[in-house]
Design an enzyme around this catalytic site. Structure first.
Site, PDB file in Angstrom:
ATOM      1  N   SER A 299      -9.328  18.816   4.543  1.00 22.71           N
ATOM      2  CA  SER A 299      -7.987  19.317   4.169  1.00 22.71           C
ATOM      3  C   SER A 299      -6.243  18.077   4.310  1.00 22.71           C
ATOM      4  CB  SER A 299      -6.785  19.617   5.937  1.00 22.71           C
ATOM      5  OG  SER A 299      -7.971  18.595   7.002  1.00 22.71           O
ATOM      6  N   HIS A 329     -14.322  20.997  10.114  1.00 24.43           N
ATOM      7  CA  HIS A 329     -13.302  20.865  10.543  1.00 24.43           C
ATOM      8  C   HIS A 329     -12.835  20.172  11.984  1.00 24.43           C
ATOM      9  CE1 HIS A 329      -9.988  17.727   9.112  1.00 24.43           C
ATOM     10  NE2 HIS A 329      -9.981  18.658   7.925  1.00 24.43           N
ATOM     11  N   HIS A 375     -20.046  10.875  14.995  1.00 23.98           N
ATOM     12  CA  HIS A 375     -18.583  10.747  13.768  1.00 23.98           C
ATOM     13  C   HIS A 375     -19.112   9.442  12.671  1.00 23.98           C
ATOM     14  CE1 HIS A 375     -14.742   9.507  11.959  1.00 23.98           C
ATOM     15  NE2 HIS A 375     -13.997  10.491  13.350  1.00 23.98           N
ATOM     16  N   ARG A 384      -9.245   7.775  20.190  1.00 21.05           N
ATOM     17  CA  ARG A 384      -8.673   9.038  20.292  1.00 21.05           C
ATOM     18  C   ARG A 384      -9.184   9.315  21.926  1.00 21.05           C
ATOM     19  NH1 ARG A 384      -8.995  11.491  14.167  1.00 21.05           N
ATOM     20  NH2 ARG A 384     -11.221  10.892  15.060  1.00 21.05           N
ATOM     21  N   ASP A 430     -12.557  15.451  19.702  1.00 23.73           N
ATOM     22  CA  ASP A 430     -12.733  16.541  20.321  1.00 23.73           C
ATOM     23  C   ASP A 430     -13.535  17.100  21.721  1.00 23.73           C
ATOM     24  OD1 ASP A 430     -11.630  17.485  18.173  1.00 23.73           O
ATOM     25  OD2 ASP A 430     -13.605  17.227  17.032  1.00 23.73           O
TER      26      ASP A 430
HETATM   27  C1  COA Z   1     -19.598  14.227  13.360  1.00 21.14           C
HETATM   28  C2  COA Z   1     -20.882  14.702  12.955  1.00 21.14           C
HETATM   29  C3  COA Z   1     -20.637  15.877  11.056  1.00 21.14           C
HETATM   30  C4  COA Z   1     -21.083  13.332  12.259  1.00 21.14           C
HETATM   31  O1  COA Z   1     -22.567  13.333  10.773  1.00 21.14           O
HETATM   32  P1  COA Z   1     -23.194  12.508   9.728  1.00 21.14           P
HETATM   33  O2  COA Z   1     -22.600  11.637   9.578  1.00 21.14           O
HETATM   34  O3  COA Z   1     -23.886  13.353   9.391  1.00 21.14           O
HETATM   35  O4  COA Z   1     -23.671  11.662  11.541  1.00 21.14           O
HETATM   36  P2  COA Z   1     -24.992  11.582  11.353  1.00 21.14           P
HETATM   37  O5  COA Z   1     -25.590  10.229  10.324  1.00 21.14           O
HETATM   38  O6  COA Z   1     -25.006  10.246  13.162  1.00 21.14           O
HETATM   39  O7  COA Z   1     -26.404  11.569  11.887  1.00 21.14           O
HETATM   40  C5  COA Z   1     -27.532  11.408  11.504  1.00 21.14           C
HETATM   41  C6  COA Z   1     -28.370  12.784  12.516  1.00 21.14           C
HETATM   42  O8  COA Z   1     -28.174  12.591  13.713  1.00 21.14           O
HETATM   43  C7  COA Z   1     -27.958  13.807  14.163  1.00 21.14           C
HETATM   44  N1  COA Z   1     -26.292  13.958  15.292  1.00 21.14           N
HETATM   45  C8  COA Z   1     -25.690  13.101  15.407  1.00 21.14           C
HETATM   46  N2  COA Z   1     -24.351  13.600  16.048  1.00 21.14           N
HETATM   47  C9  COA Z   1     -24.918  14.402  16.784  1.00 21.14           C
HETATM   48  C10 COA Z   1     -25.193  14.922  17.942  1.00 21.14           C
HETATM   49  N3  COA Z   1     -23.686  14.492  18.796  1.00 21.14           N
HETATM   50  N4  COA Z   1     -25.675  16.278  18.416  1.00 21.14           N
HETATM   51  C11 COA Z   1     -27.088  16.399  17.458  1.00 21.14           C
HETATM   52  N5  COA Z   1     -27.277  15.286  17.243  1.00 21.14           N
HETATM   53  C12 COA Z   1     -26.440  14.397  16.548  1.00 21.14           C
HETATM   54  C13 COA Z   1     -26.962  14.377  12.952  1.00 21.14           C
HETATM   55  O9  COA Z   1     -27.626  15.738  13.114  1.00 21.14           O
HETATM   56  C14 COA Z   1     -28.768  14.323  12.356  1.00 21.14           C
HETATM   57  O10 COA Z   1     -29.366  14.845  12.079  1.00 21.14           O
HETATM   58  P3  COA Z   1     -30.464  15.135  10.669  1.00 21.14           P
HETATM   59  O11 COA Z   1     -30.843  13.751  10.330  1.00 21.14           O
HETATM   60  O12 COA Z   1     -31.543  15.965  11.723  1.00 21.14           O
HETATM   61  O13 COA Z   1     -29.703  16.288  10.152  1.00 21.14           O
HETATM   62  C15 COA Z   1     -21.691  14.622  13.855  1.00 21.14           C
HETATM   63  O14 COA Z   1     -22.118  13.904  14.250  1.00 21.14           O
HETATM   64  C16 COA Z   1     -21.658  15.725  14.265  1.00 21.14           C
HETATM   65  O15 COA Z   1     -21.919  16.741  14.028  1.00 21.14           O
HETATM   66  N6  COA Z   1     -21.185  16.111  15.837  1.00 21.14           N
HETATM   67  C17 COA Z   1     -20.895  16.813  16.734  1.00 21.14           C
HETATM   68  C18 COA Z   1     -20.054  17.858  16.215  1.00 21.14           C
HETATM   69  C19 COA Z   1     -18.690  17.378  16.448  1.00 21.14           C
HETATM   70  O16 COA Z   1     -18.359  16.868  17.455  1.00 21.14           O
HETATM   71  N7  COA Z   1     -18.139  17.240  15.658  1.00 21.14           N
HETATM   72  C20 COA Z   1     -16.832  16.180  15.405  1.00 21.14           C
HETATM   73  C21 COA Z   1     -16.488  15.465  14.853  1.00 21.14           C
HETATM   74  S1  COA Z   1     -14.899  15.087  14.634  1.00 21.14           S
END
Ligand code: COA
Length: 495
Positions: A299, A329, A375, A384, A430
């Site tokens: 955004s 997002h 994250h 937060r 969140d």
């Molecule tokens: C926030 C998020 C998108 C960050 O993604 P990212 O930077 O790619 O995270 P990572 O580098 O730690 O990911 C490495 C692996 O761990 C997994 N992972 C990360 N957070 C996870 C979670 N909360 N639950 C399960 N698996 C998770 C990823 O899916 C990824 O798996 P893959 O290798 O099979 O693709 C991710 O942590 C997530 O999907 N969290 C849950 C959704 C969420 O809370 N979103 C709000 C963000 S502010």
């Protein structure tokens, strides 16, 4: 006097001022601690020029934001001009970054906030706990006023109560919606998502753009920064958001009138129809902590990109809201509640730790993520999350949903560590926000991203003022075809 650090300028890491550190022997600004200057290794190579990293910002006592900025803008323009003439290239770009959503590529200047892997988001160098402590509050409430945060984001200075009062009054004065936008909102079908309504109404507010008007009349470029209408749009957003809420969930009842003696959050909660002072306090916290998150999330970057075409803030910010509406997002808070509600439904009231562990593992084994955890940058519990948890301990310690969230906090990180995939097993903001809103009766999950959008306006529109003040040009990076890239890096095209 506090010394501010403009760390995002060239992607340097932010380092905190250590008052016990000796003053920088090179810095012409007497008394600046050496640790404030992030160019320690190698040592600052320009001992005889004005320091580019640390800039002193005397807090200005004027209550008028325009006057304060009129003083700051030329200083910042000259600091950046010096910097650009003295330095060359930074960093390098990998092929992986180009295919990976330009992830991690340093490519934009964004001054209002910086995300630190340990400290979390810092607004103009101030962490969330520091903002909670330093920013002015409404009488009787314990959380900071987002009005004050906006002042901080724009000026880099912690405002006085008088300055915040000036801002609240100014926003109250500018809040009235044009009648065609009210009519438009009243005519939307109830099955149109609140975020689509929000974005469409903001676009239509462009009829009020004094920037577009001034531009068509040939206003001098040097005046763009104040003509940018950021203040007007921020003032109107709570009215738009409240109107959507009332139309969709309160049978189209009136939002009432703006009270010029109240701050931005209080007027917002009144218009939404919530009279509980603690909900207003929660809204102060919510609107403060969601306000800004560096410059290249979907955004914020959209707002900057569209704004770089000299589109006014109504057009830039509505585009940004279309990005925020995406499930990757702004919708995560909603997904947390859906997941929690399903957990509660399946497991009943009291859930044992063991049963909860099994539920989390089932989520992971079915190929889903645990929402609210992990994250891309942070490597600790999101501050937060922590401040919302503190709010819950203070105001709703016995709420069953909060207890569930708290129990999860003790279990999810261990499960994620055991699984060994997530780089950060800790909760993000969140994981908590929806639970608090539900407690006070705001159960309409579809609406939560609109609240998020109202808050994000503070960061994006503060940035837009500086984009104009610093004359940032049309954003125009180079795209390439795969074959073009292969040739560029000298790879064998046939492989
Ligand atoms: C926030 C998020 C998108 C960050 O993604 P990212 O930077 O790619 O995270 P990572 O580098 O730690 O990911 C490495 C692996 O761990 C997994 N992972 C990360 N957070 C996870 C979670 N909360 N639950 C399960 N698996 C998770 C990823 O899916 C990824 O798996 P893959 O290798 O099979 O693709 C991710 O942590 C997530 O999907 N969290 C849950 C959704 C969420 O809370 N979103 C709000 C963000 S502010």
């Amino acid at each position: 006097m506090r010394y501010e650090i403009f760390s995002s300028t060239v992607g340097y890491l932010y380092t905190k001022t250590n008052p016990s550190h000796p003053p920088c022997p090179y810095c012409p600004l007497a008394g600046v601690p050496r640790s404030s200057c992030i160019q320690q290794s190698p040592p600052c190579a320009f001992p005889n020029v004005a320091c580019l990293i640390v800039s002193s910002r005397n807090a200005t006592t004027s209550t008028n934001l325009r006057d304060v900025l009129s003083n700051l803008v030329p200083k910042e323009q000259s600091r950046i001009k010096n910097f650009k003439t003295q330095y060359g290239n930074i960093g390098s770009i990998s092929v992986d970054m180009i295919y990976g959503g330009i992830r991690g590529m340093k490519g934009q200047v964004y001054e209002t906030s910086v995300l630190d892997a340990d400290e979390g988001i810092c607004f103009r160098g101030y962490s969330i706990p520091e903002c909670q402590q330093l920013l002015p509050k409404a009488p009787g409430l314990a959380e900071p006023l987002p009005d004050g945060l906006f002042w901080l984001l724009v000026t880099g200075q912690v405002p006085t109560e008088e300055q915040v009062n000036w801002l609240s009054k100014e926003w109250a004065k500018r809040a009235a919606l044009p009648s065609h936008v009210v009519t438009m909102l009243d005519n939307f079908p109830t099955n149109l998502h609140p975020m689509s309504q929000f974005s469409a109404a903001i676009t239509a507010l462009n009829s009020e753009s004094s920037f577009a008007q001034a531009y068509s009349e040939g206003v001098n470029k040097a005046k763009y920064w104040w003509e940018v209408n950021s203040m007007d749009l921020i003032a109107m957003l709570p009215c738009v958001a409240a109107k959507i809420y009332r139309n969709l969930y309160r049978e189209g009842s009136s939002i009432g009138a703006i009270d010029s003696s109240l701050d931005w959050s209080h007027n917002f909660t009144n218009m939404l129809g919530y009279r509980d002072a603690t909900f207003t306090e929660l809204m102060c916290l919510y609107l403060t902590i969601h306000s800004d998150h560096e410059g290249v999330n979907v955004s914020a970057h959209t707002s900057h990109l569209v704004g770089s075409a000299l589109s006014d803030p109504y057009l830039s910010f509505s585009a940004a809201m279309n990005g925020l509406a995406g499930p990757l997002h702004g919708l995560a808070n909603q997904e947390v509640l859906v997941w929690l509600t399903a957990l509660q439904k399946e497991m009943g009231g009291e859930v044992s730790d063991e049963a909860m562990r099994d539920y989390i593992w089932n989520t992971l084994k079915s190929g889903r993520v645990v929402p609210g955890y992990g994250h891309a940058v942070l490597r600790k519990t999101d501050p937060r999350y922590t401040c919302q948890q503190e709010f819950a301990f203070k105001h709703l310690p016995d709420d069953p949903m909060f207890k569930l969230v708290h129990q999860l906090y003790k279990i999810v990180p261990n499960v994620l560590l055991e699984q060994g995939k997530a780089k950060n097993p800790w909760p993000n903001m969140d994981a908590h926000s929806g639970v608090l809103l539900q407690y006070y009766g705001m159960t309409e999950m579809n609406y939560y991203t609109v609240l998020f959008g109202v808050s994000r306006a503070l960061g994006m529109l503060a940035h837009l003022i500086w984009s104009r003040a610093l004359g940032f040009p049309l954003e125009c990076p180079k795209s390439m075809s795969t074959n073009g890239l292969i040739t560029l890096v000298g790879a064998n095209n046939s492989s």
